[in-house]
Structures are given as C-alpha cells and as structure tokens.
Design a protein around this motif. Structure first.
Motif, PDB file in Angstrom:
ATOM      1  N   SER A  23     -16.104   8.300  -4.674  1.00 57.54           N
ATOM      2  CA  SER A  23     -17.070   7.219  -4.508  1.00 57.54           C
ATOM      3  C   SER A  23     -17.648   7.144  -3.103  1.00 57.54           C
ATOM      4  N   LEU A  24     -16.951   7.707  -2.121  1.00 59.78           N
ATOM      5  CA  LEU A  24     -17.409   7.636  -0.739  1.00 59.78           C
ATOM      6  C   LEU A  24     -17.990   8.946  -0.236  1.00 59.78           C
ATOM      7  N   VAL A  25     -18.189   9.910  -1.125  1.00 62.94           N
ATOM      8  CA  VAL A  25     -18.515  11.261  -0.677  1.00 62.94           C
ATOM      9  C   VAL A  25     -19.771  11.306   0.190  1.00 62.94           C
ATOM     10  N   GLU A  26     -20.830  10.640  -0.222  1.00 64.43           N
ATOM     11  CA  GLU A  26     -22.078  10.733   0.539  1.00 64.43           C
ATOM     12  C   GLU A  26     -21.915  10.163   1.950  1.00 64.43           C
ATOM     13  N   SER A  27     -21.286   9.008   2.052  1.00 63.02           N
ATOM     14  CA  SER A  27     -21.050   8.418   3.374  1.00 63.02           C
ATOM     15  C   SER A  27     -20.094   9.274   4.187  1.00 63.02           C
ATOM     16  N   TYR A  28     -19.067   9.781   3.516  1.00 61.40           N
ATOM     17  CA  TYR A  28     -18.079  10.618   4.199  1.00 61.40           C
ATOM     18  C   TYR A  28     -18.736  11.871   4.768  1.00 61.40           C
ATOM     19  N   LEU A  29     -19.621  12.495   3.989  1.00 57.58           N
ATOM     20  CA  LEU A  29     -20.260  13.719   4.459  1.00 57.58           C
ATOM     21  C   LEU A  29     -21.177  13.467   5.652  1.00 57.58           C
ATOM     22  N   LYS A  30     -21.829  12.319   5.681  1.00 56.53           N
ATOM     23  CA  LYS A  30     -22.643  11.973   6.850  1.00 56.53           C
ATOM     24  C   LYS A  30     -21.756  11.826   8.091  1.00 56.53           C
ATOM     25  N   ALA A  50       5.217   8.821   8.475  1.00 61.29           N
ATOM     26  CA  ALA A  50       4.472   9.484   9.548  1.00 61.29           C
ATOM     27  C   ALA A  50       3.748   8.501  10.455  1.00 61.29           C
ATOM     28  N   ALA A  51       3.299   7.373   9.913  1.00 63.13           N
ATOM     29  CA  ALA A  51       2.621   6.390  10.761  1.00 63.13           C
ATOM     30  C   ALA A  51       3.570   5.824  11.812  1.00 63.13           C
ATOM     31  N   LEU A  52       4.816   5.593  11.434  1.00 62.51           N
ATOM     32  CA  LEU A  52       5.799   5.141  12.430  1.00 62.51           C
ATOM     33  C   LEU A  52       5.992   6.209  13.502  1.00 62.51           C
ATOM     34  N   ILE A  53       6.026   7.453  13.104  1.00 61.53           N
ATOM     35  CA  ILE A  53       6.201   8.542  14.074  1.00 61.53           C
ATOM     36  C   ILE A  53       5.047   8.551  15.067  1.00 61.53           C
ATOM     37  N   VAL A  54       3.823   8.351  14.566  1.00 56.64           N
ATOM     38  CA  VAL A  54       2.658   8.270  15.460  1.00 56.64           C
ATOM     39  C   VAL A  54       2.794   7.098  16.421  1.00 56.64           C
ATOM     40  N   LYS A  55       3.113   5.939  15.891  1.00 60.89           N
ATOM     41  CA  LYS A  55       3.197   4.739  16.742  1.00 60.89           C
ATOM     42  C   LYS A  55       4.285   4.879  17.787  1.00 60.89           C
ATOM     43  N   GLU A  56       5.429   5.427  17.403  1.00 63.97           N
ATOM     44  CA  GLU A  56       6.527   5.586  18.362  1.00 63.97           C
ATOM     45  C   GLU A  56       6.233   6.683  19.384  1.00 63.97           C
ATOM     46  N   ALA A  57       5.262   7.537  19.088  1.00 64.62           N
ATOM     47  CA  ALA A  57       4.841   8.563  20.055  1.00 64.62           C
ATOM     48  C   ALA A  57       3.698   8.074  20.939  1.00 64.62           C
ATOM     49  N   GLY A  58       3.355   6.784  20.834  1.00 61.75           N
ATOM     50  CA  GLY A  58       2.329   6.212  21.689  1.00 61.75           C
ATOM     51  C   GLY A  58       0.946   6.166  21.072  1.00 61.75           C
ATOM     52  N   GLY A  59       0.838   6.480  19.787  1.00 61.29           N
ATOM     53  CA  GLY A  59      -0.454   6.482  19.122  1.00 61.29           C
ATOM     54  C   GLY A  59      -0.809   5.142  18.514  1.00 61.29           C
ATOM     55  N   VAL A  60      -2.012   5.076  17.964  1.00 59.32           N
ATOM     56  CA  VAL A  60      -2.547   3.868  17.344  1.00 59.32           C
ATOM     57  C   VAL A  60      -2.835   4.171  15.878  1.00 59.32           C
ATOM     58  N   ILE A  61      -2.466   3.235  15.000  1.00 54.52           N
ATOM     59  CA  ILE A  61      -2.715   3.342  13.563  1.00 54.52           C
ATOM     60  C   ILE A  61      -3.447   2.089  13.112  1.00 54.52           C
ATOM     61  N   THR A  62      -4.584   2.265  12.423  1.00 56.68           N
ATOM     62  CA  THR A  62      -5.265   1.124  11.822  1.00 56.68           C
ATOM     63  C   THR A  62      -5.872   1.553  10.490  1.00 56.68           C
ATOM     64  N   ASP A  63      -6.383   0.551   9.755  1.00 61.38           N
ATOM     65  CA  ASP A  63      -7.240   0.846   8.624  1.00 61.38           C
ATOM     66  C   ASP A  63      -8.659   1.091   9.141  1.00 61.38           C
ATOM     67  N   TRP A  64      -9.628   1.211   8.224  1.00 66.71           N
ATOM     68  CA  TRP A  64     -10.991   1.551   8.640  1.00 66.71           C
ATOM     69  C   TRP A  64     -11.755   0.359   9.187  1.00 66.71           C
ATOM     70  N   ILE A 103     -19.942   4.532   7.801  1.00 64.40           N
ATOM     71  CA  ILE A 103     -19.405   4.089   6.516  1.00 64.40           C
ATOM     72  C   ILE A 103     -19.808   2.633   6.295  1.00 64.40           C
ATOM     73  N   PRO A 104     -20.534   2.315   5.231  1.00 65.07           N
ATOM     74  CA  PRO A 104     -20.911   0.920   4.965  1.00 65.07           C
ATOM     75  C   PRO A 104     -19.681   0.017   4.900  1.00 65.07           C
ATOM     76  N   ILE A 105     -19.852  -1.220   5.333  1.00 65.17           N
ATOM     77  CA  ILE A 105     -18.706  -2.112   5.455  1.00 65.17           C
ATOM     78  C   ILE A 105     -17.979  -2.294   4.131  1.00 65.17           C
ATOM     79  N   GLU A 106     -18.719  -2.311   3.021  1.00 63.87           N
ATOM     80  CA  GLU A 106     -18.061  -2.517   1.727  1.00 63.87           C
ATOM     81  C   GLU A 106     -17.222  -1.308   1.297  1.00 63.87           C
ATOM     82  N   GLN A 107     -17.396  -0.148   1.951  1.00 65.97           N
ATOM     83  CA  GLN A 107     -16.617   1.033   1.633  1.00 65.97           C
ATOM     84  C   GLN A 107     -15.433   1.233   2.576  1.00 65.97           C
TER      85      GLN A 107
END
Length: 270
Positions: A163-170, A216-230, A261-265
């Motif tokens: 459903s997001l292919v067109e936005s994703y490809l842009k 894996a997200a915990l591993i990223v965060k504990e290595a000093g990284g940032v994790i969020t949604d879109w 990516i449009p906000i609704e996507q």
C-alpha cells in the motif's frame, strides 16, 4: 559482558534455536506460504518449539509472544518473552546467508533483555537494559557519522503490504542520491544490530512485527542509538514502522520520511 539470569536464559534459548536451524541447513525443506510472499518452513516451526520449550522449562510463569504460535498478541505488564525463530526465512529457504534467531524479554512494557544471533557468522548480539550492548562479548556503539553523504544505511523492501509502494519508492529514490549507500540484507533483526555496532548508520522499514524488533531495538538503544516510529514517537513495537540510527542519521531519516511519506501512511491501519 554484563550477565544476569534473564540474559543467560535468552542466550541459551537462542543458541538452541541456532542448533536446530543448523540441523536443517543440509536438508530439503518443507516450505509453504502463510501469507503473500511470507514463507514458513518446518525449520521455523521446530526451532520455535525448541526455543519455547526451553523458556517454559526455565520460566514457566512467564508469557510468550512468538511468530509462529502467537501465544498472545499484545503486552501486559507481565514478563513476556518475544521470539522470532528465524528472521529471514526467505533467505534461509534459498540458502542465502543472512538469517537470525531473536529472543527478547519484556517486563512492564519495556525491553529488559535482547539477544540476536546471526546463524552463519555465529554473531551473538546481546543487551541488558541500562547495562549496554555487546557483540560476542565485546562492547558495541553506534557510529558517529553525521553527514548524509557519508551515511550507509539498511532498509527492507515491501513484500506483503504494497500500500505504501509509490511513496516508499519516492523516498528511496531521494535517499539513493543523498546517502552513500543503501543495503537490504532481508532480516530486520540483523539490520538493526548492524546499526548497533556501527556497520549501518541508520535503518528504516515498514510492515514489521513485534518479534522482528523486540530484541534488536534494545540492542540499538543500549549501543547509544535512537529508535522511533515514523512519526518520531514510541509506537514501534506494534506500530509496524521503525526508524533507527545514531542520533544524527536517525533525525535525517525521520525528516525524509516526513517529507516523502504522507502523514496518513506513517502509521499502520489496524
């Protein structure tokens, strides 16, 4: 490497999964589609059974959320093990080298322990909340890359939600020009761990499930990284959209998602 009882249990459970997977590497696999382009093999099923058997033996009162059996779909505050027996099943089914076992323990809706093992390289990524992240016992940190032109990132290609292919490809087209390079190994757990140890500077994908990211997200965060949604928030475990990276490149990817990516996507429709 910091060890506690839960990390020890998670490591042993994941190692049992690796043993099972390796026993199938020279066998003919029984493979079927459980969804559009979404494979499951007899190796996935037996690997999950063996991991869950170990967890139930050592933590009989804990909850379990696993890819193939889905003991329950949401998290309460109770101790919950989140398991992906083979992340990268399509790779595994085609004898392509990147696939992982992932085991996480969450409590009070927060990740406490995470283990990801990449089977072919025998790379064990581990993390304990508040204590750091490691690769084969050595402390790891995210990269310090700050400029997009120097950034090397991972992503995943849409395969069952188009459903997001067109936005994703842009977005993808823009990032191809802006960044140094983009790769798609085919296993989100591995991609995230590559962020944690500085191989990748960032990562983004959609249509992911909780078992793809819980450890894996915990591993990223504990290595000093940032994790969020879109949207830059915290709804990434069940929200099916994730951005990860060192702080600078995470912000670059978040900005580009907001631009293309449009906000609704930017959030899943459930």
């Amino acid at each position: 490497m910091f060890m506690n009882n839960d990390l020890n249990i998670a490591l042993n459970a994941a190692r049992k999964g690796v043993e099972t997977i390796k026993s199938y590497q020279s066998k003919a696999l029984n493979t079927r589609e459980k969804g559009h382009h979404d494979l499951v093999t007899d190796a996935d099923l037996e690997t999950e059974r063996n991991i869950l058997s170990y967890l139930k033996e050592h933590c009989p009162d804990d909850m379990i959320l696993a890819e193939e059996t889905k003991a329950h779909e949401k998290l309460s505050g109770a101790r919950t093990w989140i398991v992906d027996p083979i992340d990268g099943t399509t790779n595994f089914a085609h004898d392509f080298p990147v696939y992982c076992v992932s085991v996480a323990m969450w409590e009070n809706k927060e990740a406490q322990v995470g283990v990801v093992i990449e089977v072919n390289r025998n790379e064990e990524f581990t993390a304990v909340a508040g204590e750091g992240a490691w690769l084969n016992g050595e402390k790891i940190r995210v990269s310090n890359t700050s400029e997009p032109k120097d950034a090397f990132i991972g992503t995943g290609f849409p395969y069952n939600d188009l459903s997001l292919v067109e936005s994703y490809l842009k977005l993808f087209r823009h990032l191809m020009d802006e960044l140094q390079g983009i790769r798609r190994p085919g296993a989100a757990t591995f991609d995230l761990c590559c962020v944690a140890c500085g191989r990748f500077d960032g990562f983004f994908e959609y249509s992911l499930q909780a078992w793809d990211v819980a450890a894996a997200a915990l591993i990223v965060k504990e290595a000093g990284g940032v994790i969020t949604d879109w949207k830059g928030g915290d709804d990434w475990l069940f929200g099916q959209r994730i951005i990860a990276g060192n702080p600078k490149i995470h912000q670059v990817l978040l900005d580009r998602v907001e631009e293309f990516i449009p906000i609704e996507q930017r959030e899943a429709v459930v």
